[in-house]
Scaffold this active site. Structure first.
Site, PDB file in Angstrom:
ATOM      1  N   HIS A 176      54.015  36.200  37.979  1.00 28.47           N
ATOM      2  CA  HIS A 176      55.095  37.172  37.756  1.00 28.47           C
ATOM      3  C   HIS A 176      54.953  38.409  38.656  1.00 28.47           C
ATOM      4  O   HIS A 176      55.815  39.286  38.644  1.00 28.47           O
ATOM      5  CB  HIS A 176      55.082  37.587  36.285  1.00 28.47           C
ATOM      6  N   ASP A 177      53.829  38.470  39.398  1.00 35.50           N
ATOM      7  CA  ASP A 177      53.602  39.605  40.306  1.00 35.50           C
ATOM      8  C   ASP A 177      53.826  39.240  41.766  1.00 35.50           C
ATOM      9  O   ASP A 177      53.681  40.106  42.644  1.00 35.50           O
ATOM     10  CB  ASP A 177      52.145  40.095  40.208  1.00 35.50           C
TER      11      ASP A 177
ATOM     12  N   ASP B 186      48.272  36.734  26.851  1.00 35.49           N
ATOM     13  CA  ASP B 186      47.951  37.694  27.912  1.00 35.49           C
ATOM     14  C   ASP B 186      47.307  38.918  27.258  1.00 35.49           C
ATOM     15  O   ASP B 186      47.953  39.623  26.477  1.00 35.49           O
ATOM     16  CB  ASP B 186      49.242  38.095  28.647  1.00 35.49           C
TER      17      ASP B 186
ATOM     18  N   GLU C 224      41.967  38.137  35.275  1.00 35.77           N
ATOM     19  CA  GLU C 224      42.674  38.580  36.475  1.00 35.77           C
ATOM     20  C   GLU C 224      41.782  39.612  37.148  1.00 35.77           C
ATOM     21  O   GLU C 224      41.639  40.732  36.668  1.00 35.77           O
ATOM     22  CB  GLU C 224      44.027  39.208  36.134  1.00 35.77           C
TER      23      GLU C 224
ATOM     24  N   ASP D 180      44.236  40.656  31.658  1.00 38.35           N
ATOM     25  CA  ASP D 180      44.889  41.512  32.646  1.00 38.35           C
ATOM     26  C   ASP D 180      43.897  42.521  33.245  1.00 38.35           C
ATOM     27  O   ASP D 180      43.218  43.222  32.497  1.00 38.35           O
ATOM     28  CB  ASP D 180      46.020  42.264  31.913  1.00 38.35           C
TER      29      ASP D 180
END
Ligand code: TEU
Ligand code: CA
Length: 555
Positions: free
Chosen positions: A327-328, A98, A255, A200
């Protein structure tokens, strides 16, 4: 259509803090992941997307990095990471990291130096601006985690930009020294043998020069017209591709919150030399009542319109990523399926069918393969996520929305729903830790856990395992052209996939009552690849059980 390993892969996201604890401190860690590699191999996944494991003060659980080339103390050592990478590769599993480079932690050495004076080498690594006065920030932008997006710094009496928490200062990507630092760090990780990056908020790295007030939504102004898909974002990604990505056999997924299909063709086009694919968020955003917060489900026709558009408009131009969960996001079964006990398992299998038969690379978020559900939050003290904690403060404590109205919305969409520990077995703390878990374990672990499901051929786990195996067997699942059916149905999500002389019919019931479906004549002799009910599909008109899903295949 060009073929590639990352187009044929299934990717499993690990949020290390909640995956598996090996040393009893209640926090997941890298040795814990190593202990579960055989479980992942058995499931059949090809790639692990590892949420951040770098050194971090954990203001945003690792998405605030203080040293990109060191491992967070709670997660273990660099030797542990090297062992994880080697053991994953031994099992034919790749690992993508990530990459969080829109911002660092305020405890990163660059920021510590940057804030010391107005004219040091690191000052322009970040975005500093004079306030309108000592009490008024440069503009009205709000942070994603509540409050102003500007933090006043006494040291030099200036404000710095943080689109997320105040401990996550945004990097200044217009500074070539910053880009060089990032590209050198990425090269260092690629030389260690990693297999790519999830990037990210990569659509936010380029900001406009002018930083005027944004349109006020709620208490603050919207920064997105000035900080999302900015003027140089594609230039910087092409530079990253040329200087780093193109030199390795790796995969990248950006993302890109707010991305459209048109923009995705640029970010992830077959020949734009930026990224391999992007996460789009139309199907998981825009359903809010109070900002992102809501307790309502998106109507099925809305969901189908969004996913169909992405299938059709990217076909043969760019590559889709496919996800319900990360995870969000809240747990898919609770959000898109039905987590009532009588429907939790069958609707989890239905959702898996619906997603994994679409065109694109599917992502499985840890625990999704078990049908894990949202947590029954009762009060804000149970939250650990800065976004949820701040939202309760902003909307309820300091805001005007009553607890009774706001709580169901916050509890339904809190990111902490995805961050409760993976449920390994029915022993204390679901076998996640021998200590006290950093966040509560979902009480339904007694019935929803990996040990029970790996032993049960009819479990959600084995259903995912079968879907993953089918992807390896039928090229139409990976490369087939999508066509929507029954677009106006609020009950059924049905579509076909066609590739050379192969064709699939995929039918998924998103409702809790029986429905009738007529199988098109062309599939009258088709074989059933998978179903979550076991019924035969020999008659032209069939009655579907609640949340029934099936896939017919013909050559
Ligand atoms: O998320 C970016 C982002 O937009 C999130 O705010 C997300 O859209 C929102 O939480 C959905 O409700 C990335 C990471 O995935 C997230 O975990 C980090 O908190 C954030 O960036 C900052 O690094
Ligand atoms: Ca631990």
């Amino acid at each position: 259509m060009n073929k590639a390993w990352w187009k044929e892969a299934v990717i499993y996201q690990i949020y290390p803090r909640s995956f598996m604890d090996s040393n009893g401190d209640g926090i997941g860690d890298i040795p814990g992941i190593i202990s579960r590699l055989d479980y992942l191999k058995y499931l059949g996944i090809d790639v692990i997307w590892l949420s951040p494991v770098y050194r971090s003060p954990n203001d945003d659980n690792g998405y605030d990095i203080s040293d990109y080339q060191a491992i967070m103390d709670e997660f273990g050592t660099m030797e542990d990471f090297d062992t994880l990478l080697a053991k994953a590769h031994e099992r034919g599993i790749r690992i993508i990291m990530d990459l969080v480079v829109n911002h660092t932690s305020d405890e990163h050495k660059w920021f510590i130096e940057s804030r010391k004076s107005g004219n040091n080498k690191f000052r322009d690594y970040y975005i500093w601006r004079e306030g309108r006065d000592a009490q008024t920030p440069p503009n009205n932008w709000g942070s994603c985690f509540g409050g102003s997006a500007w933090q006043y710094d006494e040291e030099t009496s200036m404000y710095y930009l943080h689109l997320f928490s105040r401990k996550q200062p945004d990097l200044n990507w217009d500074n070539p020294d910053v880009r060089k630092e990032i590209f050198d760090m990425m090269t260092w990780w690629c030389d260690k043998g990693i297999d790519g990056f999830r990037m990210d908020v990569i659509s936010m790295i380029s900001k406009t020069g002018e930083m005027p007030d944004g349109e006020t939504t709620g208490l603050y102004g919207d920064f997105s017209p000035f900080c999302v898909h900015g003027p140089n974002v594609h230039k910087y990604l092409q530079e990253m591709n040329e200087k780093v990505l193109s030199k390795y056999d790796i995969m990248t997924v950006g993302e890109t919150s707010g991305v459209t299909t048109e923009l995705a063709k640029q970010y992830a086009g077959e020949d734009t030399h930026e990224l391999n694919m992007v996460f789009q968020f139309e199907h998981v955003e825009g359903d809010g009542k109070y900002g992102k917060w809501t307790d309502e489900k998106m109507p099925l026709t809305t969901l189908k319109k969004i996913l169909s558009r992405w299938q059709i408009e990217l076909y043969d131009k760019a590559w889709n990523s496919l996800f319900w969960d990360n995870h969000d996001q809240p747990r898919a079964v609770s959000r898109f399926g039905d987590d009532r006990p009588q429907y939790q398992e069958i609707s989890a299998k239905m959702l898996a069918t619906c997603l994994h038969m679409l065109q694109g690379t599917p992502y499985i978020y840890q625990g999704e393969e078990l049908g894990m559900t949202n947590y029954p939050f009762q009060n804000p003290d149970e939250f650990r996520d800065i976004e949820s904690i701040n939202a309760y403060e902003e909307w309820c404590v300091n805001g005007t929305v009553s607890h009774d109205v706001f709580w169901p919305c916050l509890a339904f969409k809190s990111r902490d729903n995805a961050r409760t520990p993976v449920q390994w077995n029915d022993s204390a703390h679901a076998g996640f830790t021998t200590g006290t878990p950093w966040i509560a374990v979902n009480p339904n672990y007694k019935t929803i856990n990996a040990k029970a499901q790996t032993a049960n051929p009819d479990s959600v786990f084995h259903y995912y395992k079968k879907l993953i195996a089918l992807r390896k067997q039928y090229p139409v699942i990976v490369y087939g052209k999508y066509e929507a059916l029954l677009e106006d149905s609020e009950e059924l999500f049905a579509y076909t996939r066609t590739y050379e002389n192969e064709k699939l019919l995929v039918v998924c019931s998103f409702c809790d009552h029986e429905t009738i479906f007529t199988i098109p004549d062309e599939f009258s002799e088709a074989s059933c690849l998978i179903t979550n009910t076991g019924q035969e599909y020999n008659n032209p008109t069939i009655t579907l059980a609640p949340y029934e899903a099936f896939v017919l295949y013909k050559k």
